[in-house]
Write a protein that holds these residues in place. Structure first.
Motif, PDB file in Angstrom:
ATOM      1  N   ASN A  67      -5.469  10.009  -6.906  1.00  0.00           N
ATOM      2  CA  ASN A  67      -5.526   8.660  -6.338  1.00  0.00           C
ATOM      3  C   ASN A  67      -4.364   8.444  -5.355  1.00  0.00           C
ATOM      4  O   ASN A  67      -3.218   8.281  -5.771  1.00  0.00           O
ATOM      5  CB  ASN A  67      -5.458   7.648  -7.483  1.00  0.00           C
ATOM      6  N   THR A 102      -4.029  -3.061   5.004  1.00  0.00           N
ATOM      7  CA  THR A 102      -3.737  -1.622   4.941  1.00  0.00           C
ATOM      8  C   THR A 102      -4.806  -0.883   5.729  1.00  0.00           C
ATOM      9  O   THR A 102      -5.994  -1.120   5.518  1.00  0.00           O
ATOM     10  CB  THR A 102      -3.741  -1.145   3.468  1.00  0.00           C
ATOM     11  N   VAL A 104      -6.510   2.769   6.781  1.00  0.00           N
ATOM     12  CA  VAL A 104      -6.637   4.197   6.470  1.00  0.00           C
ATOM     13  C   VAL A 104      -6.958   4.923   7.775  1.00  0.00           C
ATOM     14  O   VAL A 104      -7.987   4.666   8.396  1.00  0.00           O
ATOM     15  CB  VAL A 104      -7.721   4.437   5.402  1.00  0.00           C
ATOM     16  N   ALA A 125      -3.071   5.911   4.111  1.00  0.00           N
ATOM     17  CA  ALA A 125      -3.167   4.447   4.086  1.00  0.00           C
ATOM     18  C   ALA A 125      -1.803   3.877   4.473  1.00  0.00           C
ATOM     19  O   ALA A 125      -0.796   4.188   3.846  1.00  0.00           O
ATOM     20  CB  ALA A 125      -3.574   3.983   2.690  1.00  0.00           C
ATOM     21  N   GLU A 186      -3.693  -8.065  -3.864  1.00  0.00           N
ATOM     22  CA  GLU A 186      -3.341  -6.932  -3.008  1.00  0.00           C
ATOM     23  C   GLU A 186      -3.895  -7.030  -1.590  1.00  0.00           C
ATOM     24  O   GLU A 186      -4.812  -7.804  -1.316  1.00  0.00           O
ATOM     25  CB  GLU A 186      -3.843  -5.620  -3.629  1.00  0.00           C
ATOM     26  N   SER A 187      -3.361  -6.153  -0.735  1.00  0.00           N
ATOM     27  CA  SER A 187      -3.789  -6.101   0.662  1.00  0.00           C
ATOM     28  C   SER A 187      -5.259  -5.675   0.761  1.00  0.00           C
ATOM     29  O   SER A 187      -5.795  -5.029  -0.138  1.00  0.00           O
ATOM     30  CB  SER A 187      -2.919  -5.102   1.429  1.00  0.00           C
ATOM     31  N   ALA A 227     -12.656   5.200  -1.692  1.00  0.00           N
ATOM     32  CA  ALA A 227     -11.309   4.798  -2.099  1.00  0.00           C
ATOM     33  C   ALA A 227     -11.122   5.305  -3.510  1.00  0.00           C
ATOM     34  O   ALA A 227     -11.599   4.714  -4.461  1.00  0.00           O
ATOM     35  CB  ALA A 227     -11.152   3.286  -2.060  1.00  0.00           C
ATOM     36  N   MET A 230     -10.607   3.058  -6.466  1.00  0.00           N
ATOM     37  CA  MET A 230     -11.441   1.898  -6.724  1.00  0.00           C
ATOM     38  C   MET A 230     -12.476   2.174  -7.800  1.00  0.00           C
ATOM     39  O   MET A 230     -13.672   2.110  -7.563  1.00  0.00           O
ATOM     40  CB  MET A 230     -12.116   1.435  -5.431  1.00  0.00           C
TER      41      MET A 230
HETATM   42  O1  TXA Z   1      -0.910  -5.075  -1.505  1.00  0.00           O
HETATM   43  C1  TXA Z   1      -0.943  -3.860  -1.707  1.00  0.00           C
HETATM   44  O2  TXA Z   1      -1.707  -3.094  -1.098  1.00  0.00           O
HETATM   45  C2  TXA Z   1       0.046  -3.294  -2.732  1.00  0.00           C
HETATM   46  C3  TXA Z   1       1.465  -3.498  -2.206  1.00  0.00           C
HETATM   47  C4  TXA Z   1       2.515  -2.949  -3.104  1.00  0.00           C
HETATM   48  O3  TXA Z   1       1.559  -2.973  -0.913  1.00  0.00           O
HETATM   49  N1  TXA Z   1      -0.226  -1.920  -3.010  1.00  0.00           N
HETATM   50  C5  TXA Z   1      -1.304  -1.478  -3.695  1.00  0.00           C
HETATM   51  O4  TXA Z   1      -1.319  -0.105  -3.896  1.00  0.00           O
HETATM   52  O5  TXA Z   1      -2.174  -2.214  -4.093  1.00  0.00           O
HETATM   53  P1  TXA Z   1      -2.253   0.618  -4.985  1.00  0.00           P
HETATM   54  O6  TXA Z   1      -1.788   2.024  -5.026  1.00  0.00           O
HETATM   55  O7  TXA Z   1      -2.226  -0.118  -6.241  1.00  0.00           O
HETATM   56  O8  TXA Z   1      -3.672   0.617  -4.325  1.00  0.00           O
HETATM   57  C6  TXA Z   1      -3.904   1.446  -3.216  1.00  0.00           C
HETATM   58  C7  TXA Z   1      -5.362   1.753  -3.047  1.00  0.00           C
HETATM   59  C8  TXA Z   1      -5.931   2.689  -4.083  1.00  0.00           C
HETATM   60  O9  TXA Z   1      -7.223   2.202  -4.455  1.00  0.00           O
HETATM   61  C9  TXA Z   1      -6.074   4.011  -3.348  1.00  0.00           C
HETATM   62  O10 TXA Z   1      -7.143   4.792  -3.825  1.00  0.00           O
HETATM   63  C10 TXA Z   1      -6.340   3.530  -1.934  1.00  0.00           C
HETATM   64  O11 TXA Z   1      -5.487   2.422  -1.789  1.00  0.00           O
HETATM   65  N2  TXA Z   1      -5.931   4.532  -0.938  1.00  0.00           N
HETATM   66  C11 TXA Z   1      -4.718   5.001  -0.671  1.00  0.00           C
HETATM   67  N3  TXA Z   1      -4.752   5.953   0.277  1.00  0.00           N
HETATM   68  C12 TXA Z   1      -6.041   6.087   0.645  1.00  0.00           C
HETATM   69  C13 TXA Z   1      -6.737   6.913   1.575  1.00  0.00           C
HETATM   70  N4  TXA Z   1      -6.122   7.795   2.319  1.00  0.00           N
HETATM   71  N5  TXA Z   1      -8.088   6.765   1.656  1.00  0.00           N
HETATM   72  C14 TXA Z   1      -8.740   5.871   0.895  1.00  0.00           C
HETATM   73  N6  TXA Z   1      -8.132   5.050  -0.014  1.00  0.00           N
HETATM   74  C15 TXA Z   1      -6.809   5.166  -0.136  1.00  0.00           C
END
Ligand code: TXA
Ligand code: MG
Length: 330
Positions: A67, A102, A104, A125, A186-187, A227, A230
């Motif tokens: 993830n 955010t 990607v 991301a 979240e974002s 994602a 998710m």
């Molecule tokens: O508001 C937010 O986005 C918060 C604050 C701290 O910035 N961060 C947050 O991160 O919610 P997290 O890790 O809880 O959720 C990030 C999501 C995850 O579902 C992950 O799979 C997705 O972003 N994600 C990250 N990199 C990705 C990528 N390269 N492609 C697709 N999904 C991605």
């Protein structure tokens, strides 16, 4: 002779000050973990260019390593150094950064980011947070910060420093406590790595706001695999949660979390008396936490309209109410 045991070190919960920021910046440069406020939820940050530091995030959160993490940068210029900044990305960044969007994007081959942050994907991301403390920390650390939400994998996100402190007994060096997060949810995550735009996670910026800038966008609903985080069960309190519960369907022993002017008076807590979705989003995680108490059998949530920010709220409630064990996440 005594066998040496692994020292567990409690995180330091520190109020915002110049010294705190200096200390946090040092800890990050040394490969440590620092929880910090953003306008959405608290993030658990590490130097995104340091493999070992990034690995510590996965360990501290018990997060599956497939993830990927969001990388926080100071500005759009910083983002363009790490990924292919397409015309659509430029448009969106001009409108919504700094802020809770955010993107990607295709990772640059020569990107200095740890491969772990993308969990094997060729995308990354990226987001520029608007919270002044997040900004100051990015400035002082001088590196991009990988930061997922500061909660154990699968549980409710943290919208206050104390929430972080109550979940991480060790493995985190510093928690910067700056009170409650303004947005509270979240974002929004949008994938822009091809020619099209796809919403991967509904969040603080609504689909309507995005479409006003770049025209129609697709919704990831049919293709959740994109994602990796998710998955169904997430944001889960320790007691059962039911959504879309109208006043007559409440069960005995359940705490009723209400919304809007038509809510019955005897509610446990109210997300927004006036039916303001922004206020409801800001209260959502804090109120779920407050009701997650011994003696309460479950949480029943009144229907929330599925438009604008309501979509992000209903997405979180759907995952919080999903049968447990159906995939863990973030
Ligand atoms: O508001 C937010 O986005 C918060 C604050 C701290 O910035 N961060 C947050 O991160 O919610 P997290 O890790 O809880 O959720 C990030 C999501 C995850 O579902 C992950 O799979 C997705 O972003 N994600 C990250 N990199 C990705 C990528 N390269 N492609 C697709 N999904 C991605
Ligand atoms: Mg999360």
């Amino acid at each position: 002779m005594t066998t040496p045991t692994k020292q567990s070190k409690e995180p330091r919960l520190l109020d915002v000050s110049h010294e705190t920021l200096e200390m946090a910046g040092r800890a990050l440069k040394e490969g440590g973990l620092v929880a910090f406020p953003t306008e959405t939820v608290y993030g658990l940050g590490a130097d995104a260019t340091n493999d070992e530091a990034v690995a510590k995030i996965f360990e501290a959160k018990s997060r599956p390593t497939f993830n990927p993490l969001i990388v926080h940068v100071k500005d759009a210029g910083g983002a363009a150094l790490l990924a292919e900044f397409t015309p659509l990305a430029q448009k969106l960044s001009r409108k919504f950064w700094p802020g809770p969007l955010t993107m990607v994007l295709k990772r640059h081959q020569e990107s200095p980011l740890s491969l772990l942050v993308s969990a094997g994907l060729d995308t990354i991301a990226l987001r520029v947070p608007s919270h002044p403390i997040a900004h100051a920390l990015l400035e002082i650390a001088g590196v991009p910060l990988a930061a997922p939400s500061a909660n154990k994998s699968g549980t409710v996100s943290s919208t206050a420093g104390m929430h972080v402190a109550s979940q991480f007994r060790d493995g985190v060096d510093i928690i910067i406590d700056a009170g409650s997060c303004e947005v509270g949810i979240e974002s929004t995550i949008i994938e822009l790595s091809g020619n099209s735009a796809v919403i991967l996670r509904h969040g603080a910026i609504t689909t309507e706001e995005i479409e006003a800038v770049i025209g129609p966008v697709a919704d990831n609903k049919a293709d959740e695999i994109k994602a990796p985080g998710m998955m169904k069960s997430h944001y889960a309190p320790s007691i059962p949660l039911r959504m879309n519960v109208s006043p007559e369907d409440r069960a005995k022993g359940e705490a009723y979390l209400t919304f809007g002017p038509d809510a019955p008076r005897r509610a446990a807590l109210t997300l927004s008396k006036t039916g303001d979705l922004r206020e409801a989003a800001a209260n959502l995680f804090t109120m779920i936490r407050a009701l997650d108490q011994p003696g309460i059998r479950g949480i029943a949530v009144m229907p929330i309209p599925d438009t604008g920010l309501g979509r992000a709220i209903n997405d979180r409630l759907m995952r919080a109410s999903a049968p447990r064990g159906e995939g863990e996440s973030q």
